[in-house]
Design a protein around this motif. Sequence first.
Motif, PDB file in Angstrom:
ATOM      1  N   SER A 246       5.084  56.566  23.009  1.00 37.09           N
ATOM      2  CA  SER A 246       4.584  55.568  23.976  1.00 37.09           C
ATOM      3  C   SER A 246       4.197  56.164  25.328  1.00 37.09           C
ATOM      4  N   LEU A 250       3.831  55.069  33.681  1.00 36.86           N
ATOM      5  CA  LEU A 250       4.289  54.378  34.893  1.00 36.86           C
ATOM      6  C   LEU A 250       4.045  55.283  36.105  1.00 36.86           C
ATOM      7  N   ASN A 268      -3.085  55.515  37.986  1.00 39.87           N
ATOM      8  CA  ASN A 268      -3.185  54.738  36.739  1.00 39.87           C
ATOM      9  C   ASN A 268      -4.043  53.497  36.930  1.00 39.87           C
ATOM     10  N   GLN A 405       3.574  60.737  36.598  1.00 42.97           N
ATOM     11  CA  GLN A 405       3.880  59.503  35.875  1.00 42.97           C
ATOM     12  C   GLN A 405       5.229  59.644  35.184  1.00 42.97           C
ATOM     13  N   THR A 406       5.890  58.498  34.972  1.00 40.64           N
ATOM     14  CA  THR A 406       7.139  58.502  34.203  1.00 40.64           C
ATOM     15  C   THR A 406       6.990  57.492  33.054  1.00 40.64           C
ATOM     16  N   ASN A 408       7.303  54.257  30.705  1.00 45.35           N
ATOM     17  CA  ASN A 408       7.610  52.831  30.847  1.00 45.35           C
ATOM     18  C   ASN A 408       8.933  52.575  30.118  1.00 45.35           C
ATOM     19  N   ILE A 410      10.399  49.946  28.724  1.00 46.12           N
ATOM     20  CA  ILE A 410      10.625  48.754  27.887  1.00 46.12           C
ATOM     21  C   ILE A 410      11.292  49.089  26.538  1.00 46.12           C
TER      22      ILE A 410
END
Length: 484
Positions: A246, A250, A268, A405-406, A408, A410
């Motif tokens: 995925s 983020l 982003n 970026q890191t 997400n 979820i």
Amino acid sequence: MKGNEPGNVEATAISLKDEDVPMPRQEPHERVKNFSEVALGYTEEMALKEAARCLRCKNPQCRKGCPVDVPIPEFIECILQGEYAEGIALVKSKNALPAICGRVCPQEQQCQMKCVKGKKGDPVNIGRLERFLADWERDNEGYWPEAPAPTGKRVAVIGAGPAGLTAAADLVRSGHSVTLFEALHVGGGVLSYGIPEFRLPKEIVQREIDYVRRLGVEIKLGYLIGRIKTIPELLGQGYDAIFIGSGAGLPQWTGCPGENLGGIYSANEFLIRVNLMKAYAFPEQDTPIRVGKHLVVIGGGNVAIDCARISMRLGATVCLNYRRSRNELPARREEIENAEEEGLACKFLSAPVEFYGDEKGWVKSMRCTCMELTEPDEKGRQGVQPIPCSDFEIPVDTVIIAIGQTPNPIIQRTTEGLMTNPRNGTIVVDAEGRTNLEGVYAGGDIATGAATVISAMGAGKRAARSIHRYLMETPRGERTSTGN
Ligand SMILES: Cc1cc2nc3c(=O)[nH]c(=O)nc-3n(C[C@H](O)[C@H](O)[C@H](O)COP(=O)(O)OP(=O)(O)OC[C@H]3O[C@@H](n4cnc5c(N)ncnc54)[C@H](O)[C@@H]3O)c2cc1C
Ligand code: SF4
């Protein structure tokens, strides 16, 4: 199938030069006004000339530098023989996305870095030759692998970026039934929403996704795992294994005061607006994008350079603000040179401190501070620190923050017991992509943090191999999972 007359092969095979064949490109003054592809690709003549530089080493170092183990000297030999269909079949036996890799992989740090020709001159341009074969296939007879015997096992793959697409392609080619769940309305991950059209045309990405689909992978778009279904639910529904690819979508922020002013974008948000919502074609397309005249991009990686080059094409004067020096710029050298030819200015050893807005809440200037590199630590790594009393202010209309970026969170939050790294939220995996949960694997940016296309593909490949072994060697009754 022959794509070339034998006579031509003879003529080119003997021209052993140490300089590589340059890639034809759009001229800088032209390309900065359009979004068409910058690098135009080798002609057949150029490809033959470059292929003839390869020594076809007995112990090819280049292949050791390829994370997906493409048989490099063998496919180069096919080019020399004019056997292009055989050449692309060899590449695709290991790499389902060659037209993409041939365009954006950092070959200079991988296969080409290991090429023996590089010791005395230019290494063989393996990436450009790979692209040549993939583009040849677009206009000619495509490669089609034999259908495997079905195993009766079901695998769910999460995320249609390079990691997920590679894992899905390899698993379906091993005979498993594969469903790929993608949150967005298009596949490709960063290849579609991040890397701009002028480096990687979306039609090329779509073609390679279609190839994976035609191999037999079922692709479900607009399907957010963690919201519509969780991983324990998928396992409970009869999936025998799961691969999580995925990514790291983020954005990271600087934390400087004023960062929430209008006109300050995360990379982003900016890239999705331009690439996915086609803001570059406004007003023919619905989504506008405001860049103003003076635009600053903060960062120095591929993402920062892409944002800068897009902004120049949209008419802004762009300055890259990077806290280290030119030598440490992490972006691909080729893309930095392209950007500078197009008019990019760089301010090195400089970092933002605060953003100031006008009475309507839009950014109008930023204060920066000058930085210096510190002495190397015991691992040889240099740090960076602000120089006291060195602040300066510059006017800006738009700022793009591209400092990393890191992942997400979820999936991690909705999968009880899944081990993550508390420092950055990445999923913890072993060398084969196994997580701590049985039957659940992960790879690509979700496990490493933001990295490269080919490293994500390599991770997808390793995990697919490991999943295949797991499914074929572990009887169903002996498997445990979070869904049971
Ligand atoms: C602007 C930019 C330029 C770059 N340039 C280069 C370059 O030139 N060369 C290079 O090698 N690398 C480059 N990179 C890095 C490279 O693109 C990434 O390292 C690579 O795409 C990571 O692949 P991935 O499959 O792990 O993740 P991604 O490509 O991020 O794909 C992950 C996918 O998973 C989906 N997803 C996320 N969460 C869920 C969920 N819960 N359910 C379902 N789907 C989900 C996402 O929508 C996405 O489609 C660049 C990155 C950016 C942002
Ligand atoms: S190392 Fe270089 S010269 Fe040797 S086989 Fe590989 S590409 Fe050819």
